[in-house]
Design a protein around this motif. Structure first.
Motif, PDB file in Angstrom:
ATOM      1  N   ASP A   1      11.045  -3.709   5.388  1.00  0.00           N
ATOM      2  CA  ASP A   1      11.017  -3.692   6.828  1.00  0.00           C
ATOM      3  C   ASP A   1       9.285  -3.663   7.022  1.00  0.00           C
ATOM      4  OD1 ASP A   1      10.003  -0.261   7.360  1.00  0.00           O
ATOM      5  OD2 ASP A   1      11.770  -0.677   6.105  1.00  0.00           O
ATOM      6  N   GLN A   2       8.726  -3.838   8.199  1.00  0.00           N
ATOM      7  CA  GLN A   2       7.217  -3.887   8.707  1.00  0.00           C
ATOM      8  C   GLN A   2       6.812  -2.630   8.170  1.00  0.00           C
ATOM      9  OE1 GLN A   2       5.416  -6.778   9.187  1.00  0.00           O
ATOM     10  NE2 GLN A   2       3.695  -5.218   9.324  1.00  0.00           N
ATOM     11  N   PRO A   3       7.195  -1.492   8.894  1.00  0.00           N
ATOM     12  CA  PRO A   3       6.645  -0.199   8.518  1.00  0.00           C
ATOM     13  C   PRO A   3       6.331   0.021   7.240  1.00  0.00           C
ATOM     14  CG  PRO A   3       8.083  -0.035  10.303  1.00  0.00           C
ATOM     15  CD  PRO A   3       8.392  -1.429   9.820  1.00  0.00           C
ATOM     16  N   THR A   4       7.368  -0.096   6.382  1.00  0.00           N
ATOM     17  CA  THR A   4       7.396   0.044   4.831  1.00  0.00           C
ATOM     18  C   THR A   4       6.193  -0.738   4.228  1.00  0.00           C
ATOM     19  OG1 THR A   4       9.338   0.818   5.038  1.00  0.00           O
ATOM     20  CG2 THR A   4       8.513   0.204   2.828  1.00  0.00           C
ATOM     21  N   TYR A   5       6.179  -1.937   4.649  1.00  0.00           N
ATOM     22  CA  TYR A   5       5.244  -3.155   4.205  1.00  0.00           C
ATOM     23  C   TYR A   5       3.926  -2.662   4.496  1.00  0.00           C
ATOM     24  CZ  TYR A   5       2.487  -7.430   4.025  1.00  0.00           C
ATOM     25  OH  TYR A   5       1.546  -8.333   3.860  1.00  0.00           O
ATOM     26  N   ALA A   6       3.803  -2.446   5.652  1.00  0.00           N
ATOM     27  CA  ALA A   6       2.367  -1.939   6.160  1.00  0.00           C
ATOM     28  C   ALA A   6       1.915  -0.829   5.255  1.00  0.00           C
ATOM     29  CB  ALA A   6       2.321  -1.696   7.628  1.00  0.00           C
ATOM     30  N   ASN A   7       2.762   0.195   4.968  1.00  0.00           N
ATOM     31  CA  ASN A   7       2.257   1.439   4.126  1.00  0.00           C
ATOM     32  C   ASN A   7       1.862   0.948   2.819  1.00  0.00           C
ATOM     33  OD1 ASN A   7       2.013   4.376   4.018  1.00  0.00           O
ATOM     34  ND2 ASN A   7       3.615   4.054   2.786  1.00  0.00           N
ATOM     35  N   ALA A   8       2.516   0.088   2.230  1.00  0.00           N
ATOM     36  CA  ALA A   8       2.208  -0.051   0.825  1.00  0.00           C
ATOM     37  C   ALA A   8       2.936  -1.523   0.433  1.00  0.00           C
ATOM     38  CB  ALA A   8       2.379   0.859  -0.088  1.00  0.00           C
TER      39      ALA A   8
ATOM     40  N   TYR B   1       2.025  -1.179 -11.915  1.00  0.00           N
ATOM     41  CA  TYR B   1       0.706  -1.733 -11.712  1.00  0.00           C
ATOM     42  C   TYR B   1       0.285  -1.034 -10.405  1.00  0.00           C
ATOM     43  CZ  TYR B   1       2.094  -5.531 -14.459  1.00  0.00           C
ATOM     44  OH  TYR B   1       2.664  -6.435 -15.488  1.00  0.00           O
ATOM     45  N   PRO B   2      -0.062   0.414 -10.380  1.00  0.00           N
ATOM     46  CA  PRO B   2      -0.540   1.042  -9.223  1.00  0.00           C
ATOM     47  C   PRO B   2      -1.823   0.364  -8.428  1.00  0.00           C
ATOM     48  CG  PRO B   2      -0.710   2.480 -11.056  1.00  0.00           C
ATOM     49  CD  PRO B   2      -0.135   1.229 -11.331  1.00  0.00           C
ATOM     50  N   SER B   3      -2.638  -0.264  -9.568  1.00  0.00           N
ATOM     51  CA  SER B   3      -3.885  -0.834  -8.774  1.00  0.00           C
ATOM     52  C   SER B   3      -3.610  -2.359  -8.154  1.00  0.00           C
ATOM     53  CB  SER B   3      -4.900  -0.850 -10.275  1.00  0.00           C
ATOM     54  OG  SER B   3      -4.453  -1.872 -11.029  1.00  0.00           O
ATOM     55  N   GLU B   4      -2.432  -2.579  -8.291  1.00  0.00           N
ATOM     56  CA  GLU B   4      -2.155  -3.933  -7.598  1.00  0.00           C
ATOM     57  C   GLU B   4      -1.260  -3.597  -6.175  1.00  0.00           C
ATOM     58  OE1 GLU B   4      -3.038  -6.966  -8.580  1.00  0.00           O
ATOM     59  OE2 GLU B   4      -3.994  -6.235 -10.316  1.00  0.00           O
ATOM     60  N   ILE B   5      -1.654  -2.515  -5.699  1.00  0.00           N
ATOM     61  CA  ILE B   5      -1.166  -2.057  -4.410  1.00  0.00           C
ATOM     62  C   ILE B   5      -1.991  -2.274  -3.316  1.00  0.00           C
ATOM     63  CG2 ILE B   5       0.227  -0.166  -3.154  1.00  0.00           C
ATOM     64  CD1 ILE B   5       2.054  -1.755  -5.402  1.00  0.00           C
ATOM     65  N   ALA B   6      -1.754  -2.630  -1.997  1.00  0.00           N
ATOM     66  CA  ALA B   6      -2.494  -2.521  -0.749  1.00  0.00           C
ATOM     67  C   ALA B   6      -1.611  -2.136   0.055  1.00  0.00           C
ATOM     68  CB  ALA B   6      -2.769  -3.792  -0.440  1.00  0.00           C
ATOM     69  N   SER B   7      -2.454  -1.539   1.092  1.00  0.00           N
ATOM     70  CA  SER B   7      -1.738  -1.267   2.613  1.00  0.00           C
ATOM     71  C   SER B   7      -2.443  -2.054   3.372  1.00  0.00           C
ATOM     72  CB  SER B   7      -1.821   0.167   2.593  1.00  0.00           C
ATOM     73  OG  SER B   7      -3.066   0.620   3.102  1.00  0.00           O
TER      74      SER B   7
ATOM     75  N   GLY C   1      -1.772  -9.060  -1.918  1.00  0.00           N
ATOM     76  CA  GLY C   1      -1.845 -10.561  -1.498  1.00  0.00           C
ATOM     77  C   GLY C   1      -0.496 -10.875  -0.760  1.00  0.00           C
ATOM     78  N   ALA C   2       0.643 -10.177  -1.145  1.00  0.00           N
ATOM     79  CA  ALA C   2       1.788 -10.330  -0.448  1.00  0.00           C
ATOM     80  C   ALA C   2       1.791 -10.661   0.922  1.00  0.00           C
ATOM     81  CB  ALA C   2       2.827  -9.200  -0.770  1.00  0.00           C
ATOM     82  N   GLN C   3       2.810 -11.512   1.546  1.00  0.00           N
ATOM     83  CA  GLN C   3       2.871 -11.790   3.000  1.00  0.00           C
ATOM     84  C   GLN C   3       4.294 -11.048   3.208  1.00  0.00           C
ATOM     85  OE1 GLN C   3       3.017 -15.990   3.994  1.00  0.00           O
ATOM     86  NE2 GLN C   3       1.966 -16.347   1.927  1.00  0.00           N
ATOM     87  N   HIS C   4       4.207 -10.412   4.632  1.00  0.00           N
ATOM     88  CA  HIS C   4       5.629  -9.926   5.018  1.00  0.00           C
ATOM     89  C   HIS C   4       6.435 -11.136   5.492  1.00  0.00           C
ATOM     90  CE1 HIS C   4       7.989  -7.779   7.661  1.00  0.00           C
ATOM     91  NE2 HIS C   4       8.223  -7.106   6.909  1.00  0.00           N
ATOM     92  N   LEU C   5       7.583 -11.038   5.167  1.00  0.00           N
ATOM     93  CA  LEU C   5       8.626 -11.864   5.822  1.00  0.00           C
ATOM     94  C   LEU C   5       9.616 -11.443   6.264  1.00  0.00           C
ATOM     95  CD1 LEU C   5       8.715 -15.213   5.550  1.00  0.00           C
ATOM     96  CD2 LEU C   5       9.878 -14.881   3.361  1.00  0.00           C
TER      97      LEU C   5
END
Length: 109
Positions: A27-34, A99-105, A38-42
């Motif tokens: 879901d969008q809020p979870t995606y936005a959090n982390a 891969y904690p360094s490969e996480i974005a928000s 480079g991943a796209q939300h779908l």
């Protein structure tokens, strides 16, 4: 007709570095959090646009929470003409633990 493949995080990381598209179906809020860098939300609102704009032969990695829902989404993308689709085994949670360094928000731009 081709089928999607399940892929462990180690192979997904290598494939992403070679240019694979990563899509996150949480879901969008979870995606936005982390999310995977480079991943796209779908989701149901933007999937038609994603399919229209996509290179159907480019590799696509589908990620969800734990690697279950991504299998259905990967199968759907295959049914829409994508030829190289992967479901991320263990999902975002396993990826984050390896891969904690490969996480974005969305906040950390």
């Amino acid at each position: 007709m081709s089928e999607f493949k399940r892929i462990p995080p180690e192979e997904a990381l290598a494939l992403r570095k070679q240019g694979a598209v990563v899509v996150d179906i949480r879901d969008q809020p979870t995606y936005a959090n982390a999310h995977i860098s480079g991943a796209q939300h779908l989701d149901n609102h933007n999937i038609a646009d994603f399919i229209r704009a996509a290179d159907l032969d480019a590799p696509v990695i589908v990620a969800c929470y734990h690697g279950n829902s991504s299998q259905s989404a990967a199968a759907y993308l295959v049914s829409q003409g994508f030829s190289d689709v992967y479901s991320l085994d263990g999902g975002f949670e396993l990826w984050r633990s390896i891969y904690p360094s490969e996480i974005a928000s969305s906040d950390s731009q």
